[in-house]
Design an enzyme around this catalytic site. Sequence first.
Site, short mmCIF file in Angstrom:
data_model
loop_
_atom_site.label_atom_id
_atom_site.label_comp_id
_atom_site.label_asym_id
_atom_site.label_seq_id
_atom_site.Cartn_x
_atom_site.Cartn_y
_atom_site.Cartn_z
N GLU A 174 -6.43 3.51 -6.08
CA GLU A 174 -7.78 3.56 -5.52
C GLU A 174 -8.42 4.88 -5.91
O GLU A 174 -7.90 5.94 -5.57
CB GLU A 174 -7.73 3.44 -3.99
CG GLU A 174 -9.11 3.29 -3.39
CD GLU A 174 -9.21 3.76 -1.95
OE1 GLU A 174 -10.11 3.29 -1.24
OE2 GLU A 174 -8.41 4.62 -1.53
N ASP A 220 -3.33 4.41 -2.32
CA ASP A 220 -4.47 4.87 -1.55
C ASP A 220 -4.93 6.25 -2.01
O ASP A 220 -4.12 7.17 -2.15
CB ASP A 220 -4.02 4.94 -0.07
CG ASP A 220 -5.17 5.11 0.89
OD1 ASP A 220 -6.04 4.24 0.92
OD2 ASP A 220 -5.20 6.14 1.60
N HIS A 254 -11.01 -4.38 2.58
CA HIS A 254 -11.01 -4.05 4.01
C HIS A 254 -11.91 -2.86 4.36
O HIS A 254 -12.05 -2.55 5.54
CB HIS A 254 -9.58 -3.75 4.44
CG HIS A 254 -9.05 -2.51 3.79
ND1 HIS A 254 -8.83 -2.44 2.42
CD2 HIS A 254 -8.77 -1.28 4.27
CE1 HIS A 254 -8.43 -1.22 2.11
NE2 HIS A 254 -8.38 -0.50 3.21
N ASP A 255 -12.46 -2.17 3.36
CA ASP A 255 -13.36 -1.05 3.62
C ASP A 255 -14.82 -1.43 3.42
O ASP A 255 -15.71 -0.60 3.60
CB ASP A 255 -13.07 0.11 2.66
CG ASP A 255 -11.74 0.78 2.93
OD1 ASP A 255 -11.28 0.77 4.09
OD2 ASP A 255 -11.15 1.33 1.97
N ASP A 278 0.84 -1.19 0.00
CA ASP A 278 0.00 0.00 0.00
C ASP A 278 0.88 1.24 0.00
O ASP A 278 1.87 1.29 0.73
CB ASP A 278 -0.89 0.00 1.25
CG ASP A 278 -2.34 0.24 0.93
OD1 ASP A 278 -2.64 1.34 0.41
OD2 ASP A 278 -3.18 -0.64 1.19
O1 TEU Z 1 -10.08 4.57 1.52
C1 TEU Z 1 -10.45 5.74 0.83
C2 TEU Z 1 -11.87 5.98 0.63
O2 TEU Z 1 -12.28 6.48 -0.39
C3 TEU Z 1 -12.79 5.72 1.78
O3 TEU Z 1 -13.50 6.87 2.06
C4 TEU Z 1 -13.75 4.66 1.48
O4 TEU Z 1 -14.70 5.17 0.60
C5 TEU Z 1 -14.40 4.26 2.76
O5 TEU Z 1 -13.43 3.70 3.61
C6 TEU Z 1 -15.48 3.26 2.54
O6 TEU Z 1 -15.98 2.90 3.76
C7 TEU Z 1 -8.73 4.41 1.75
C8 TEU Z 1 -8.43 3.15 2.52
O7 TEU Z 1 -8.80 2.04 1.77
C9 TEU Z 1 -9.11 3.22 3.85
O8 TEU Z 1 -8.96 2.04 4.59
C10 TEU Z 1 -8.53 4.39 4.60
O9 TEU Z 1 -9.22 4.56 5.81
C11 TEU Z 1 -8.60 5.67 3.79
O10 TEU Z 1 -8.17 5.51 2.46
C12 TEU Z 1 -7.71 6.72 4.40
O11 TEU Z 1 -6.37 6.39 4.19
#
Ligand code: TEU
Length: 554
Positions: free
Chosen positions: A255, A199, A328-329, A98
């Site tokens: 992303e 990210d 993971h999100d 990442d």
């Molecule tokens: O996520 C970015 C992002 O766009 C988030 O707002 C996403 O839409 C949200 O987590 C959905 O629930 C990235 C990473 O994948 C995330 O884990 C981090 O928390 C975030 O960036 C900040 O670095």
Amino acid sequence: MKRRWWKEGVVYQIYPRSFYDTNGDGIGDLRGIIKKLDYLKELGITIIWLNPVYKSPNDDNGYDISDYQNIMDEFGTLDDLQNLISELHKRGLKLIMDLVVNHTSDEHLWFIRSRSSKQSPFRDYYIWRSGKNGRKPNNWKSFFGGSAWEKDKATDEYYLHLFTKKQPDLNWENPEVRDKVYKMMKWWLDKGIDGFRMDCINMISKEAGLPDTDECDSRKTLRTRPFINGPRVHEFLQEMNTKVLAGYDIMTVGECAGVTTEDAMKYAGEDRHELDMIFQFELVELDFGPEGKWDIGQWKLPDFKNVISRWQKALHGKAWNSNYLMNHDQPRALSRFGHDGKYRRESAKLLATLLLTLEGTPYIYQGEEVGMTNIAFDSINDYRDVATLNFYQEAVGNSMDKKRVMEAIHYRSRDNSRTPMQWDSSENAGFTKGNPWIKVNPNYKQINISEALKDPDSIFYYYKRMIELRKHNPCLVYGDYTLLKDEDENIYVYLRTYGKERFLVILNFSDNISFLKLTEPGSHAEFIIGNYEVSVKTGIDKKMRPYEARVYRL
Ligand code: TEU
Ligand code: CA
């Protein structure tokens, strides 16, 4: 379309904190990943993506980095990481890491210096503004609730943070920041890693003057925010490509929330010299209500098909797709797009069939391969995710009914995918000998890897067979995609075509029997793989059982 290893590969995403703990502190670690590499090799995946393992105070589980060139104490050491790289390479597997460079932790040395005074040479590494008539510099909101601006006592100015206030945004307008980032990337690449997952990479350029945004909340209008796909983002990525990426045989995936297929072509077009592919969010936002993420809506198969089909068509021959059903999100894909009760096994296999027969690189998230499901903790105290906890505070503060708040959290919380890997039926699912940092899903006695490995009909072995099928059939990797019309709202049918080769995929996304209304194609279809016993091996049986999935060669 050029052949590339990262197009033909299958990615497995590891959330290190929840993968495997070797020292009993309740937190997964790098040695734990090394211990499980033979398991992953057995599954057949070829690339591993690690969520952040860098030094971090863990306000957002590693997405708040305080030192890019060191490993988080709980996860191990740089030596462990170097071992992981060589153990992976020994097995013919690749590693992507990442890259979190839209922001750092507020405990990063750069920010500590930046906040110390307006005269600091690091001041301009971040985005500082004075208030406007005693108010915040603009109306931008943090993705995790509240304003995106935090006033800092030392200098009485505000800094921008699109995520938590412990994640200040870097100022990419500053060439010194960019050079430091590029140097850090090279340092990692020279250690032998095989690429980056970047990210929030489409947020690094902010519109000059940081104007107010017309709309703060709706995800539907995310694309119009002044910090999404900003004016210099492509210039920055091309610079990064020239200065760093072009010198290595690696893969990159960015992303990108808030992009259309046209935007994607700019980030990942074959002739653009930016990224190899991006993650888009259309599929995983189909069930957002009008109020956004925490407003639970319904997804419908016709929309689901439309999104996938649109991306498959638009990028074919021009850019490269990345396909994922969760990460993971996101909540567990099985609980969301499948059926995590009676048809858990069938629907998990159906989703595997979809994921591994589309054009684009497939991403499997840990536990997906054994059909892990969402979690529903009764108490908010068992949740760990900062986005979930902030939402709870805000919603309860706005006197939203607690029961409804918890329902939304059960459906949507990022912790759904972050509970520990379920290795076996021993205490804590064999994840740790200590106290897990987040509770294990109580269904681990039935759903775990050790059970799956004993059962030839398991979800695990189905994934394995699907991965193998993809590996041996370039048609499934590079072939053209055609959606076939079927009026049935429950069935999803498509063709993959590559020269003379043709595959037909039929998926019944319902817990009922559905009948295929297809007239074409022909009667000499050869059955290749499916998630039910099939008696007719040549020609197509039109009766599709609940969550039945079948692949034919035509
Ligand atoms: O996520 C970015 C992002 O766009 C988030 O707002 C996403 O839409 C949200 O987590 C959905 O629930 C990235 C990473 O994948 C995330 O884990 C981090 O928390 C975030 O960036 C900040 O670095
Ligand atoms: Ca540990």
